[in-house]
Write a protein that holds these residues in place. Structure first.
Motif, PDB file in Angstrom:
ATOM      1  N   THR A  74       0.838  -1.207   0.000  1.00 34.76           N
ATOM      2  CA  THR A  74       0.000   0.000   0.000  1.00 34.76           C
ATOM      3  C   THR A  74       0.870   1.253   0.000  1.00 34.76           C
ATOM      4  N   ASN A  75       1.951   1.225   0.793  1.00 35.34           N
ATOM      5  CA  ASN A  75       2.863   2.381   0.823  1.00 35.34           C
ATOM      6  C   ASN A  75       3.535   2.596  -0.532  1.00 35.34           C
ATOM      7  N   GLN A  76       3.876   1.496  -1.188  1.00 32.89           N
ATOM      8  CA  GLN A  76       4.489   1.611  -2.515  1.00 32.89           C
ATOM      9  C   GLN A  76       3.498   2.213  -3.512  1.00 32.89           C
ATOM     10  N   THR A  77       2.256   1.760  -3.428  1.00 34.70           N
ATOM     11  CA  THR A  77       1.225   2.324  -4.302  1.00 34.70           C
ATOM     12  C   THR A  77       1.047   3.820  -4.046  1.00 34.70           C
ATOM     13  N   LEU A  78       1.112   4.216  -2.799  1.00 32.71           N
ATOM     14  CA  LEU A  78       0.963   5.619  -2.435  1.00 32.71           C
ATOM     15  C   LEU A  78       2.094   6.456  -3.019  1.00 32.71           C
ATOM     16  N   GLU A  79       3.316   5.946  -2.972  1.00 36.97           N
ATOM     17  CA  GLU A  79       4.447   6.683  -3.524  1.00 36.97           C
ATOM     18  C   GLU A  79       4.320   6.858  -5.049  1.00 36.97           C
ATOM     19  N   GLN A  80       3.843   5.817  -5.707  1.00 35.16           N
ATOM     20  CA  GLN A  80       3.649   5.925  -7.150  1.00 35.16           C
ATOM     21  C   GLN A  80       2.548   6.933  -7.483  1.00 35.16           C
ATOM     22  N   THR A  81       1.544   6.956  -6.671  1.00 36.88           N
ATOM     23  CA  THR A  81       0.417   7.850  -6.908  1.00 36.88           C
ATOM     24  C   THR A  81       0.829   9.319  -6.771  1.00 36.88           C
ATOM     25  N   ASN A  82       1.716   9.593  -5.790  1.00 43.05           N
ATOM     26  CA  ASN A  82       2.153  10.968  -5.576  1.00 43.05           C
ATOM     27  C   ASN A  82       2.904  11.531  -6.776  1.00 43.05           C
ATOM     28  N   LYS A  83       3.450  10.657  -7.615  1.00 42.88           N
ATOM     29  CA  LYS A  83       4.198  11.092  -8.786  1.00 42.88           C
ATOM     30  C   LYS A  83       3.298  11.357  -9.993  1.00 42.88           C
ATOM     31  N   GLU A  84       2.068  10.938  -9.902  1.00 40.73           N
ATOM     32  CA  GLU A  84       1.173  11.085 -11.053  1.00 40.73           C
ATOM     33  C   GLU A  84       0.495  12.456 -11.068  1.00 40.73           C
ATOM     34  N   LYS A  85      -0.322  12.680 -12.109  1.00 42.29           N
ATOM     35  CA  LYS A  85      -1.021  13.951 -12.266  1.00 42.29           C
ATOM     36  C   LYS A  85      -2.150  14.083 -11.263  1.00 42.29           C
ATOM     37  N   ASP A  86      -2.780  15.239 -11.232  1.00 42.60           N
ATOM     38  CA  ASP A  86      -3.869  15.494 -10.292  1.00 42.60           C
ATOM     39  C   ASP A  86      -5.063  14.555 -10.539  1.00 42.60           C
ATOM     40  N   SER A  87      -5.350  14.302 -11.783  1.00 45.89           N
ATOM     41  CA  SER A  87      -6.472  13.418 -12.093  1.00 45.89           C
ATOM     42  C   SER A  87      -5.957  12.000 -12.216  1.00 45.89           C
ATOM     43  N   ILE A  88      -6.572  11.134 -11.431  1.00 43.07           N
ATOM     44  CA  ILE A  88      -6.134   9.745 -11.396  1.00 43.07           C
ATOM     45  C   ILE A  88      -7.348   8.863 -11.660  1.00 43.07           C
ATOM     46  N   SER A  89      -7.148   7.872 -12.511  1.00 44.73           N
ATOM     47  CA  SER A  89      -8.214   6.922 -12.789  1.00 44.73           C
ATOM     48  C   SER A  89      -8.078   5.763 -11.805  1.00 44.73           C
ATOM     49  N   PHE A  90      -9.128   5.583 -11.020  1.00 40.16           N
ATOM     50  CA  PHE A  90      -9.133   4.508 -10.021  1.00 40.16           C
ATOM     51  C   PHE A  90     -10.367   3.649 -10.254  1.00 40.16           C
ATOM     52  N   LEU A  91     -10.139   2.427 -10.708  1.00 38.59           N
ATOM     53  CA  LEU A  91     -11.228   1.513 -11.034  1.00 38.59           C
ATOM     54  C   LEU A  91     -12.179   2.127 -12.074  1.00 38.59           C
ATOM     55  N   GLY A  92     -11.575   2.846 -12.993  1.00 35.61           N
ATOM     56  CA  GLY A  92     -12.377   3.452 -14.057  1.00 35.61           C
ATOM     57  C   GLY A  92     -13.055   4.755 -13.661  1.00 35.61           C
ATOM     58  N   ILE A  93     -12.798   5.227 -12.439  1.00 34.42           N
ATOM     59  CA  ILE A  93     -13.414   6.470 -11.957  1.00 34.42           C
ATOM     60  C   ILE A  93     -12.314   7.505 -11.806  1.00 34.42           C
ATOM     61  N   LEU A  94     -12.537   8.726 -12.378  1.00 36.30           N
ATOM     62  CA  LEU A  94     -11.557   9.803 -12.198  1.00 36.30           C
ATOM     63  C   LEU A  94     -11.716  10.407 -10.817  1.00 36.30           C
ATOM     64  N   MET A  95     -10.590  10.507 -10.138  1.00 36.97           N
ATOM     65  CA  MET A  95     -10.600  11.069  -8.790  1.00 36.97           C
ATOM     66  C   MET A  95      -9.513  12.122  -8.687  1.00 36.97           C
ATOM     67  N   SER A  96      -9.759  13.082  -7.802  1.00 38.77           N
ATOM     68  CA  SER A  96      -8.706  14.069  -7.547  1.00 38.77           C
ATOM     69  C   SER A  96      -7.596  13.414  -6.737  1.00 38.77           C
ATOM     70  N   LYS A  97      -6.436  14.041  -6.820  1.00 41.21           N
ATOM     71  CA  LYS A  97      -5.293  13.484  -6.095  1.00 41.21           C
ATOM     72  C   LYS A  97      -5.542  13.475  -4.596  1.00 41.21           C
ATOM     73  N   SER A  98      -6.134  14.539  -4.096  1.00 40.17           N
ATOM     74  CA  SER A  98      -6.394  14.597  -2.646  1.00 40.17           C
ATOM     75  C   SER A  98      -7.396  13.517  -2.226  1.00 40.17           C
ATOM     76  N   GLY A  99      -8.421  13.286  -3.071  1.00 43.98           N
ATOM     77  CA  GLY A  99      -9.400  12.237  -2.753  1.00 43.98           C
ATOM     78  C   GLY A  99      -8.778  10.850  -2.781  1.00 43.98           C
ATOM     79  N   TYR A 100      -7.941  10.643  -3.790  1.00 45.29           N
ATOM     80  CA  TYR A 100      -7.251   9.362  -3.915  1.00 45.29           C
ATOM     81  C   TYR A 100      -6.324   9.118  -2.725  1.00 45.29           C
ATOM     82  N   ASN A 101      -5.592  10.174  -2.335  1.00 47.29           N
ATOM     83  CA  ASN A 101      -4.706  10.050  -1.170  1.00 47.29           C
ATOM     84  C   ASN A 101      -5.497   9.747   0.105  1.00 47.29           C
ATOM     85  N   ALA A 102      -6.627  10.421   0.226  1.00 46.91           N
ATOM     86  CA  ALA A 102      -7.458  10.185   1.410  1.00 46.91           C
ATOM     87  C   ALA A 102      -7.915   8.725   1.462  1.00 46.91           C
TER      88      ALA A 102
END
Length: 201
Positions: free
Chosen positions: A102-130
């Motif tokens: 999970t920590n590794q996934t979090l580190e990869q996520t921090n390097k991506e853009k603000d909009s992240i696709s999670f399970l086919g749903i676009l989420m903001s970076k802050s929402g994804y981090n939360a």
């Protein structure tokens, strides 16, 4: 002489492992009490010849059986404890692995853009981090819970052993008293039979 050395070896083992089957040993027999008290009784009852202790064969066999029974119980208890610890350690290791992933996934996520696709749903970076931190919190909570359960089960095991020792002590004391009462009644009955025979003659 070999058997005497063997008895001394078991006495040392019982001291080093803190083996105490009862808090108040039953004195005066090989039928109860700690290994230490039984060895003390055996040595007291064995006559001396020069520098040697002469131990009767039936006493030696009884002492051997008692020591082997004690070791068997100890081995079973140790194996049971090892199995419990292994199972709980596996659970903790799995949780640690999940937490590391999970920590590794979090580190990869921090390097991506603000909009992240999670399970086919676009989420903001802050929402994804939360969301990820929520998962981490749940996993940490589970890890703490499993550690607590492990310590608690260890405490319960120790308490159960202590209670078992108390029950065994009470049982041995009760058995000893019952045997004494039975012997007393038999003696009284024999005295009565002897009186009856004497009265008839």
């Amino acid at each position: 002489m070999k058997f005497f050395k063997l008895i001394l070896l078991f006495l040392v083992i019982s001291f080093s492992t803190g083996l105490q089957a009862q808090t108040t040993p039953v004195e005066g027999s090989l039928d109860g009490g700690t290994i230490e008290s039984q060895l003390t009784w055996l040595l007291k009852k064995s006559p001396n010849y020069q520098e040697y202790e002469m131990i009767k064969r039936f006493m030696a066999n009884k002492m051997k059986a008692n020591v082997l029974d004690t070791l068997k119980v100890m081995r079973a208890s140790i194996n049971e404890g090892k199995n419990t610890i292994t199972a709980q350690q596996n659970q903790i290791n799995n949780l640690k692995t999940e937490l590391a992933n999970t920590n590794q996934t979090l580190e990869q996520t921090n390097k991506e853009k603000d909009s992240i696709s999670f399970l086919g749903i676009l989420m903001s970076k802050s929402g994804y981090n939360a969301l990820l931190w929520g998962i981490i919190a749940v996993l940490i909570g589970l890890l703490v819970w499993f550690v607590y359960k492990y310590r608690n089960s260890n405490l319960i095991t120790q308490q159960a052993r202590a209670k078992l020792s108390e029950v065994e002590e009470e049982f041995e004391a009760h058995r000893s008293r019952a045997l004494e009462r039975e012997q007393k009644v038999r003696r009284q009955l024999q005295d009565e039979i002897n009186k009856q025979k004497a009265g008839k003659s």
